[in-house]
Design an enzyme around this catalytic site. Structure first.
Site: not given
Lengths: 68, 268
Positions: B110, B171, B197-198, B219-220
């Site tokens: 990635k 995040g 992301a996001g 992830n977050t």
């Protein structure tokens, strides 16, 4: 003859020459899944035993950690 | 029973660089409380592709200290090393080469080359440069990028195996900020498009999939949930639901009502 290595940005002194495999064992990292860069180039795992380190060599020893 | 079998959902694999995956949810391994929570959340997510970061080993550590790859074994998961923390093409390429050695020659990476710490937006010129070098070096590059359709197309032309526009800053948990750009990227692409992301919660993931994204990487949203393991399961379900809704094809939007019950033969 004493010589110095730069490992992960830290300077360490050794009293005799050693191979990359010896170094990894001395650092207690031999059981781990690692990658090593020697003077900016990837050193394949199969070459650890036959690669002798020289004064001033720069090593980066990395592993996988949590990340996104 | 045979009739039921005919109605089971056909296999709908996500194919990246020639490899087929059942799950369209890709997850990161950062920000968890400990390795056990990481393991449980990844398990609950049903993800098969799991991202990791590459960092300097701690020279003072005990040899038996547990390791991330003990709980996320590469024999079971497709490990996707990232280049998080890289702000130049050179550092990103170097990180990928270390990752490939770490993972016994696996070349799926990635790529993310960041522009600044406040936004963690990609540095596009550096991303293009790194992508070109990595593709030429034989890597299969899944690339984190902005939601700019022109850049996405350029990255595909370079030879990236998946285009991964951000939904919102890494995040941030804000959800997809520019659905129409993501839609344009999907329409143009002939490689998988994944929102990376996001995403903040399950509905954000479902919206991405309903738009036609091939997958979602997060992830977050899982790791910072109050109960990460439960949220991992919610995300697994949301990605599946969104995918099924996309494949089913939604009804048209109408401004006015359309009765569901017949308007004729009323008993009065």
């Amino acid at each position: 003859m004493a010589f110095r290595l730069h490992i992960n940005g830290e300077e360490q002194s050794f009293d005799r020459s050693l191979s990359v495999l010896d170094l990894v064992e001395r650092l207690g990292l031999h059981k781990r899944r690692l990658a090593i860069e020697l003077n900016g180039d990837i050193l394949p795992r199969a070459e650890y035993a036959q690669t002798t380190l020289a004064d001033g060599d720069r090593l980066e020893i990395v592993h996988a950690i949590g990340g996104g | 029973m045979t009739e039921l079998a005919e109605h089971t959902t056909p296999a709908d694999p996500l194919t990246i660089a020639g490899r087929a995956f059942e799950s369209r949810l890709l997850v990161g391994t950062g920000k968890y409380r400990n390795l056990e929570q990481t393991r449980q959340a990844i398990e609950a997510s049903g993800a098969e592709i799991v991202t990791v970061a590459v960092r300097r080993s701690n020279l003072g550590q005990s040899p038996d200290e547990p390791n991330l790859l003990d709980v996320i074994p590469p024999e079971r998961y497709c490990i996707l090393p990232n280049t998080a923390g890289c702000y130049t093409a050179k550092d990103a390429v170097r990180t990928c080469r270390m990752a490939r050695e770490l993972l016994d020659g696996a070349g799926l990476v990635k790529l993310e080359v960041l522009g600044d710490e406040k936004t963690l937006h990609p540095d596009i010129p550096a991303t293009l440069e790194a992508a070109e070098t990595l593709v030429n070096d034989g890597f299969d590059v899944m690339v984190y990028t902005s939601d700019d359709p022109i850049i996405a197309r350029r990255l595909e032309q370079i030879g990236c195996v998946a285009i991964m526009p951000l939904a919102a800053p890494i995040g941030s948990g804000l959800g997809i900020q520019n659905k129409y750009n993501v839609l344009t990227i999907i329409e143009n692409a002939s490689v998988p498009v994944l929102v990376d992301a996001g995403v903040g919660t399950a509905s954000d993931a479902a919206i991405a999939m309903e738009l036609g994204c091939d997958g979602v990487l997060m992830n977050t949203a899982i790791a910072e949930a109050r109960d990460p393991v439960r949220m991992a399961g919610a995300m697994r379900d949301a990605v599946r639901a969104g995918r099924n809704a996309f494949l089913a094809g939604r009804m048209p939007r109408r401004r006015y009502a359309s009765a569901s019950s017949p308007l004729t033969d009323l008993p009065f």
